[in-house]
Enzyme design. Structure first.
Site, PDB file in Angstrom:
ATOM      1  N   ARG A   1       0.820  -1.220   0.000  1.00  0.00           N
ATOM      2  CA  ARG A   1       0.000   0.000   0.000  1.00  0.00           C
ATOM      3  C   ARG A   1       0.855   1.272   0.000  1.00  0.00           C
ATOM      4  O   ARG A   1       0.441   2.310   0.514  1.00  0.00           O
ATOM      5  CB  ARG A   1      -0.965   0.031   1.184  1.00  0.00           C
ATOM      6  CG  ARG A   1      -2.065  -1.027   1.102  1.00  0.00           C
ATOM      7  CD  ARG A   1      -3.063  -0.845   2.225  1.00  0.00           C
ATOM      8  NE  ARG A   1      -3.993  -1.968   2.287  1.00  0.00           N
ATOM      9  CZ  ARG A   1      -4.609  -2.366   3.394  1.00  0.00           C
ATOM     10  NH1 ARG A   1      -4.398  -1.732   4.540  1.00  0.00           N
ATOM     11  NH2 ARG A   1      -5.441  -3.387   3.371  1.00  0.00           N
TER      12      ARG A   1
ATOM     13  N   ARG B   1      -3.156   6.529   0.794  1.00  0.00           N
ATOM     14  CA  ARG B   1      -3.723   7.669   1.511  1.00  0.00           C
ATOM     15  C   ARG B   1      -2.755   8.386   2.439  1.00  0.00           C
ATOM     16  O   ARG B   1      -3.038   9.508   2.860  1.00  0.00           O
ATOM     17  CB  ARG B   1      -4.952   7.217   2.300  1.00  0.00           C
ATOM     18  CG  ARG B   1      -6.120   6.779   1.409  1.00  0.00           C
ATOM     19  CD  ARG B   1      -7.275   6.277   2.235  1.00  0.00           C
ATOM     20  NE  ARG B   1      -6.947   5.015   2.890  1.00  0.00           N
ATOM     21  CZ  ARG B   1      -7.777   4.364   3.709  1.00  0.00           C
ATOM     22  NH1 ARG B   1      -8.968   4.879   3.983  1.00  0.00           N
ATOM     23  NH2 ARG B   1      -7.419   3.222   4.258  1.00  0.00           N
TER      24      ARG B   1
ATOM     25  N   ARG C   1      -6.842  12.221  -5.569  1.00  0.00           N
ATOM     26  CA  ARG C   1      -8.152  11.591  -5.344  1.00  0.00           C
ATOM     27  C   ARG C   1      -9.234  12.651  -5.167  1.00  0.00           C
ATOM     28  O   ARG C   1     -10.362  12.471  -5.657  1.00  0.00           O
ATOM     29  CB  ARG C   1      -8.106  10.666  -4.138  1.00  0.00           C
ATOM     30  CG  ARG C   1      -9.441   9.999  -3.877  1.00  0.00           C
ATOM     31  CD  ARG C   1      -9.343   8.781  -3.020  1.00  0.00           C
ATOM     32  NE  ARG C   1     -10.660   8.186  -2.797  1.00  0.00           N
ATOM     33  CZ  ARG C   1     -10.860   7.023  -2.190  1.00  0.00           C
ATOM     34  NH1 ARG C   1      -9.847   6.317  -1.757  1.00  0.00           N
ATOM     35  NH2 ARG C   1     -12.087   6.566  -2.028  1.00  0.00           N
TER      36      ARG C   1
ATOM     37  N   ASP D   1      -6.959  -2.979  -7.310  1.00  0.00           N
ATOM     38  CA  ASP D   1      -7.632  -3.607  -6.185  1.00  0.00           C
ATOM     39  C   ASP D   1      -7.817  -5.083  -6.484  1.00  0.00           C
ATOM     40  O   ASP D   1      -8.004  -5.479  -7.649  1.00  0.00           O
ATOM     41  CB  ASP D   1      -9.000  -2.959  -5.934  1.00  0.00           C
ATOM     42  CG  ASP D   1      -9.593  -3.400  -4.601  1.00  0.00           C
ATOM     43  OD1 ASP D   1      -9.193  -2.832  -3.564  1.00  0.00           O
ATOM     44  OD2 ASP D   1     -10.416  -4.338  -4.599  1.00  0.00           O
TER      45      ASP D   1
ATOM     46  N   TYR E   1     -15.273 -12.468  -0.519  1.00  0.00           N
ATOM     47  CA  TYR E   1     -16.033 -11.284  -0.923  1.00  0.00           C
ATOM     48  C   TYR E   1     -17.159 -11.655  -1.881  1.00  0.00           C
ATOM     49  O   TYR E   1     -18.259 -11.093  -1.814  1.00  0.00           O
ATOM     50  CB  TYR E   1     -15.102 -10.267  -1.582  1.00  0.00           C
ATOM     51  CG  TYR E   1     -14.184  -9.563  -0.616  1.00  0.00           C
ATOM     52  CD1 TYR E   1     -14.614  -8.436   0.082  1.00  0.00           C
ATOM     53  CD2 TYR E   1     -12.894 -10.019  -0.394  1.00  0.00           C
ATOM     54  CE1 TYR E   1     -13.772  -7.788   0.974  1.00  0.00           C
ATOM     55  CE2 TYR E   1     -12.045  -9.383   0.496  1.00  0.00           C
ATOM     56  CZ  TYR E   1     -12.488  -8.267   1.176  1.00  0.00           C
ATOM     57  OH  TYR E   1     -11.653  -7.623   2.065  1.00  0.00           O
TER      58      TYR E   1
END
Length: 342
Positions: A23, A27, A36, A73, A147
């Site tokens: 990652r 963010r 973003r 993703d 998922y």
């Protein structure tokens, strides 16, 4: 000429350890947050190939990591298989229809949903220096299935585990379908420019040993074998988070070129338990990076020392947290760059 990361994944025990962070494009970076805010939601960024290319390159420009990890993703695979995918603010991903309620045969594949990802890979590879390794990735079948079945993430994956016990034939069909799409997806990334790929099994730790063999080791072994047949020079990193004592069996039986280790595993024990000479990746606690200070220095050196006798890619035990200070990452890089085996 391959860079230090690719050399290490191929088995070279290099004194200056290569480093990248899971990652690392995300963010905690102000440049990511600015982009973003300008571009919109997460999935919109993934499917905007120029934006996704820029995001992948941001941490390379700032820190000079040895590897660039594709910005995308793991749920792109079920999205291409025909499930609907959305990311809800503050709640995470949602998939529909849920396969606990709907047959797999009800889905209609949309393979063109993979094309934008390949375009991002090609764009990043064209912009990277030759010595910086481009890493592609996919989710491992068990984690993707959790998922697809439940429609969202959960703490213990109870709906998916129950379905696997209750109807193993139907669940095997879901796993098989994921395996097939994942092989093609990773091959597509490799053709577009990925030099190594990682299989993320974020929920591997929720399974009992027999189920781990069937739903984690066996499907990943099939993917690794298929990639080895079609792209024999491209190493595969397997990352079964939470595998614990099952990690050595995973390393032996899947055939991965390198194994990622999460922060719950003692690196000294892992160094002795894993197959001799197998490259390892990891395993600093992301919270230690968040905390910083002398504890960060000591923790990083302990990981480096533990794996001094084998090829080692320095990384975290999972993804970098969004509130991690930039100067902590810079401090970690300095420790890793300065370290040499005794």
């Amino acid at each position: 000429m391959p860079g230090p990361l690719l050399d290490t994944l191929l088995g070279a025990n290099i004194a200056r350890r290569p480093i990248w962070l899971m990652r690392q494009a995300g963010r905690y970076l102000p440049e990511y947050r600015a982009l973003r805010a300008d571009k919109g939601g997460f999935l919109e960024l993934v499917y905007d190939s120029p934006a996704a290319t820029e995001i992948t390159l941001q941490p390379i420009r700032r820190f000079g990591f040895d590897g660039a990890i594709l910005f995308s993703d793991i749920l792109i695979v079920p999205y291409a298989m025909g499930q609907n995918l959305e990311f809800l603010a503050g709640e995470g991903p949602r998939m529909s229809p849920r396969l606990v309620d709907t047959a797999l045969s009800a889905l209609s594949a949309v393979p063109q949903r993979l094309d934008a990802i390949y375009a991002t890979v090609a764009g990043v590879r064209a912009a990277l220096a030759p010595e910086t390794t481009l890493l592609g990735f996919a989710g491992s079948p068990w984690t993707i299935a959790t998922y697809m079945v439940a429609g969202e993430g959960s703490r213990d994956q109870h709906e998916t585990r129950a379905m696997a016990y209750r109807d193993p034939v139907a669940f095997q069909a879901i796993i098989d379908a994921i395996v097939d799409v994942t092989i093609e997806y990773l091959c597509g990334q490799i053709v577009a420019g990925a030099e190594a790929v990682q299989l993320f099994d974020s929920w591997a730790g929720s399974l009992a040993p027999r189920e781990f063999e069937r739903w984690v080791i066996a499907p990943n072994a099939r993917i690794v074998a298929a990639l080895a047949d079609r792209h024999p020079d491209v190493p595969v990193i397997g990352f079964p988070k939470g595998a614990g004592e099952k990690l050595p069996a995973y390393a032996r039986e899947t055939g991965v070129a390198a194994v990622g280790i999460d922060e719950t595993i003692d690196p000294v024990r892992a160094a002795h338990a894993l197959p001799e000479g197998l490259p390892v990746q990891g395993n600093l606690d992301p919270l230690l990076l968040l905390a910083g200070g002398d504890a960060l220095d000591q923790g990083a050196r302990a990981v480096l020392d533990a794996f001094a006798g084998r090829p080692h890619v320095f990384n975290l035990g999972h993804g970098i947290g969004q509130f991690t200070p930039i100067d902590h990452v810079e401090r970690l890089l300095a420790v890793v760059r300065e370290w040499r085996p005794a």
